[in-house]
Structure formats: structure tokens, C-alpha cells
Design a protein around this motif. Structure first.
Motif, PDB file in Angstrom:
ATOM      1  N   LEU A 240      -4.290  27.343   1.486  1.00 27.53           N
ATOM      2  CA  LEU A 240      -5.058  27.898   1.299  1.00 27.53           C
ATOM      3  C   LEU A 240      -6.129  28.888   1.250  1.00 27.53           C
ATOM      4  CD1 LEU A 240      -5.117  23.953   0.122  1.00 27.53           C
ATOM      5  CD2 LEU A 240      -3.984  25.478  -1.466  1.00 27.53           C
TER       6      LEU A 240
ATOM      7  N   ASP B  72     -11.908  28.729   0.232  1.00 32.50           N
ATOM      8  CA  ASP B  72     -12.724  28.841  -1.125  1.00 32.50           C
ATOM      9  C   ASP B  72     -12.167  27.731  -2.441  1.00 32.50           C
ATOM     10  OD1 ASP B  72     -14.666  31.377  -1.157  1.00 32.50           O
ATOM     11  OD2 ASP B  72     -13.353  32.431  -2.000  1.00 32.50           O
ATOM     12  N   GLN B  73     -10.376  27.614  -1.866  1.00 31.22           N
ATOM     13  CA  GLN B  73     -10.012  26.889  -2.707  1.00 31.22           C
ATOM     14  C   GLN B  73      -9.997  25.620  -2.129  1.00 31.22           C
ATOM     15  OE1 GLN B  73      -5.585  28.795  -1.967  1.00 31.22           O
ATOM     16  NE2 GLN B  73      -5.487  28.329  -4.129  1.00 31.22           N
TER      17      GLN B  73
END
Length: 454
Positions: A364, A367-368
């Protein structure tokens, strides 16, 4: 309804403050307070400010707690201000008003559940303990039994709540339940017996005063947290024979013995080395020639890390309990064992943390992760165990990993590890529950198997 919610909050694990008395209408801003030390014929004056602080008169110093104000006014190390400040107009102490507030809160609060709920059973139990303490018949518990009143098995997450509940009832334990083992016996006593007896009482309960300000109270591992520290002491008198000392040392596999002339009068120690030196110098010498007077002796509540230099020098220190009795001994071997037991879960938790962080960072973006955590995330290194649960608990993320594992079962185990991690990182002095190390090892093995794409 607002009063009921307020009542629930008051008893949800924090100490009552003077501003709570103001909000409940039990005392008003500007109320005059008096602290009398009759034996010394001294009286101190103060008033309650609008924000619930205590302002000393006439100098105008203000303090957030009555205990701190009383200590400064009297020039004492510590005083339970709730017990010594009296409201001039009514003649009632702040403690009496606090008890009225607690009784009212228990009577009016609606039923609730969860860790932060009101617990009328505990309130009533502590009221009974307070009465017994005031009648000079204090209750005795093992620390384990005391914690059990709150449903706790060790001094982990609930310790602040327990201390707050005790303080709200004007109680402390002697010795401090933080600073001894789970199987040590403690007594519930009133935090001070009255203005004239404060100094003497504090001398017996040391820094365990039920003050609102706990920031100055060290919470690290103490000497008393070691089993041998207050577990009894094998000793000889100064006029003992070599045969008596040697027999006790051989039977118990001791390398040293305390030499006591009464339970509080430590004369020194005899060791295999001191015996060898004295007999080499004079084969006819008595045991007194083998006594080493320069030995370490520390209080049970001393931070263990501060004792390490003495242990390095002599290999052992004797320990005084809350009544100044020489009650035990701590050796280098005891410390090595204690730190070793603490180190294993620490290292295992660290490996879990690194493995989970690596899994997330490889799959990931920041931001995720920030979106799933619902907060700014500047670095993967800043993720908490709760963050790992939120991220890996997301069905989409779990599907991305492609692990042939059940997501809910995995997240449930992470929640168990989160609680273990809290205890480890806060240096809980108690042994982890049985199976803790095994859970950590197995999770680490699973993460090595599925978390490493190579």
C-alpha cells in the motif's frame, strides 16, 4: 440527563477534582478553606478559584490540586489535601464533599457497561475498606486479590483506573501495590490520618500518598517487583558461629548472609569470600572478623535500574520494606532473570511490529494507509498496532494480500497482540499470561511464511 452523564464520567477511571465539586453545587468559587495543624498550632488559609484551583492566602499562589496546595503551605513533602482542607463555612472537609459527590453519582447514574462504566459494587467495597481503615482495622489483600476487585489479572491497562478509584476514596496501599510482587500482601489505609498526623503517616507509606498528581510517581520496575526482595531473609546474629553461618549458606545454596542485630539493624554481610579472607588471616578468628559492613541496602520502592551500580560492585543488595525492616535480598542473578523474562516478549513484539509494517509498506501507499486510518500518516514507521488492525481488517486490502487465511480470525489475534504490546511497552512488571510468548512466536512464524514474497 446531563447530570447522569456527568456522574458516569466522574467515576470512569479518573480522580475527582475540585471543579467537579463546583459543578455539582457542593462548593462555590471563593469558598474559604482552612488547614489546621493543631499540635504545631499552625493554621493555613486558602480559597477556591472559579476554575477549581486552590489559592493560598495571603500570598496568592494557585495550585491545581488541594494536595499540592497543602504541601506548599505547610512546607511538607506530601499531604493529602482532600483530608486536611476544611471548608470554613460548613466545617466539612473536601474529602467529605468528594464522598457525597461519589455517592450521588452512583445513586443517579444509569446502568452502563464496559471498562469505563460506573461500578457501584467497587464504590461500596471501597467505602467499607475506608471505614475499616479509619477504625484501625485495615483490610489486607495480596496484590493479585486487590486487582481482582476490578477484574484485572495484572497491573496493565487498568492500573490508572484502580489508583483513581482508591484515591477518590482517600485510600492507598501500604506497601505500594505498584512496587511489590503480585503475591505480596498490602493493606488498604487512609492516605493520611489527619492534619496532626500527616508527617508520621507519610513516613510509613512513603510516596504512596493518594494525591491527584501521579506524574512524579515513578512507574518503572522497582526492587520490590522482584520475588526475592520482600520474600523473607535468612540471616545470622553478629555473635553467631562460623558453623551456623556455613550451615545456613550450604543448606540454602546462598553465597551471602545478612548479619542482623534486630530486624532493622543491618550490621553487614558474610560471604564465601569474606569467610575465606578472615580464616586465611587468622584460623582462630570468630565470625565477626568475616563481616563486611559496607554492603548495599535499598528501599523496596527504589527503581531497579538505579540499583545496578551497587549490584555490579557487590553482586547483591539487601532490601528494606515499608516499615524499614530488612526483609529480603536482590542478587545479580535475580535481576538477570527478571530482565530476561521481560526481554523475550519485548523482542517478539518488535518482530511482529516490523513484519506487519513491512507487509503494509510493500502492498500500500502512504495515502492509502492514511485513508484507512482516517488521519495523516507521514511514515510507515509511525503506524500503531491499532493502525495495522484497521488497514489489514479492510476487505479490499485483505483480498490484495491473497493470503489463504481467515481475515476476522487474524484481526482478532492482532487485537490480542495489541493488548500484549501495551503491557510490554509500558513495562508491566508482572509476568505475561501463560501462552503469551507462544502466541507471539506463532504469529511471527505465520508472518514469515505469508508476509515475505520471496
Amino acid at each position: 440527563m446531563a447530570d447522569e452523564r456527568r456522574s458516569n464520567y466522574l467515576l470512569s477511571g479518573r480522580r475527582v477534582q475540585v471543579r467537579d465539586l463546583i459543578e455539582a453545587g457542593l462548593i462555590g468559587p471563593g469558598a474559604k478553606l482552612r488547614f489546621q495543624r493543631r499540635r504545631m498550632r499552625l493554621t493555613y488559609h486558602a480559597e477556591v478559584t472559579g476554575s477549581g484551583w486552590v489559592r493560598l492566602l495571603p500570598d496568592g499562589q494557585e495550585f491545581p490540586t488541594p494536595s499540592r496546595a497543602a504541601a506548599v503551605a505547610a512546607g511538607m513533602r506530601a499531604v493529602d489535601g482532600w483530608l486536611v482542607w476544611t471548608v470554613v463555612e460548613t466545617g466539612r472537609t473536601l474529602d467529605v464533599l468528594r464522598q457525597e459527590l461519589l455517592d450521588r453519582a452512583v445513586a443517579t447514574a444509569p446502568p452502563a457497561s464496559g471498562e469505563q462504566a460506573l461500578n457501584p459494587r467497587i464504590h461500596e467495597r471501597l467505602r467499607e475498606a475506608r471505614k475499616r481503615a479509619e477504625d484501625h482495622n485495615p483490610e489486607e489483600f495480596s496484590v493479585r486479590e486487590l486487582l481482582g476487585l476490578w477484574g484485572a489479572k495484572d497491573r496493565g491497562d487498568q492500573i490508572s483506573r484502580i489508583e483513581a478509584d482508591l484515591a477518590n476514596h482517600g485510600l492507598v496501599t501500604t506497601p505500594s501495590f505498584r512496587k511489590v510482587t503480585l503475591d505480596s500482601t498490602v493493606r488498604l489505609v487512609v492516605s493520611s490520618a489527619g492534619a496532626d498526623e500527616v508527617s508520621a503517616h507519610l513516613a510509613s507509606v512513603e510516596s504512596a500518598v493518594a494525591d491527584e498528581e501521579t506524574e512524579d510517581d515513578p512507574i518503572g520496575l522497582t526492587v520490590g517487583n522482584l520475588q526475592s526482595a520482600l520474600g523473607g531473609l535468612c540471616s545470622v546474629a553478629p555473635n553467631a558461629t562460623f558453623d551456623e553461618a556455613l550451615t545456613k549458606m550450604l543448606l540454602n545454596d546462598f553465597s551471602q548472609l545478612a548479619v542482623l542485630n534486630g530486624p532493622r539493624n543491618l550490621r553487614g554481610a558474610v560471604t564465601w569470600r569474606s569467610i575465606a579472607h578472615s580464616r586465611h588471616a587468622d584460623p582462630q578468628a570468630g565470625l565477626s572478623a568475616a563481616i563486611e559492613p559496607d554492603v548495599g541496602v535499598v528501599r523496596y520502592d527504589k527503581e531497579l535500574i538505579d540499583v545496578l551500580p551497587d549490584l555490579q560492585r557487590t553482586g547483591f543488595v539487601f532490601v528494606r520494606d515499608q516499615e524499614n525492616v530488612v526483609a529480603g535480598i536482590v542478587t545479580t542473578a535475580d535481576v538477570v532473570q527478571q530482565y530476561g523474562q521481560m526481554a523475550m516478549p519485548f523482542f517478539q513484539v518488535g518482530e511482529v511490529d516490523r513484519s506487519l509494517r513491512r507487509v503494509i509498506s510493500r502492498n500500500l501507499s502512504l495515502d492509502q494507509v492514511a485513508g484507512l486510518c482516517n488521519r495523516p500518516v507521514r511514515s510507515f514507521d509511525g503506524l500503531s498496532m491499532g493502525d495495522y488492525q484497521r488497514v489489514l481488517g479492510d476487505p479490499g486490502v485483505w483480498a490484495t494480500l491473497g493470503w489463504p487465511l481467515d481475515r476476522s480470525v487474524f484481526i482478532e489475534r492482532l487485537d490480542e497482540i495489541r493488548k500484549i504490546r501495551n503491557d510490554v511497552m509500558h513495562f508491566n512488571p508482572d509476568q505475561p499470561p501463560e501462552g503469551t510468548i507462544d502466541k507471539l512466536r506463532k504469529l511471527n512464524a505465520l508472518l514469515r511464511q505469508y508476509g515475505d514474497p520471496s
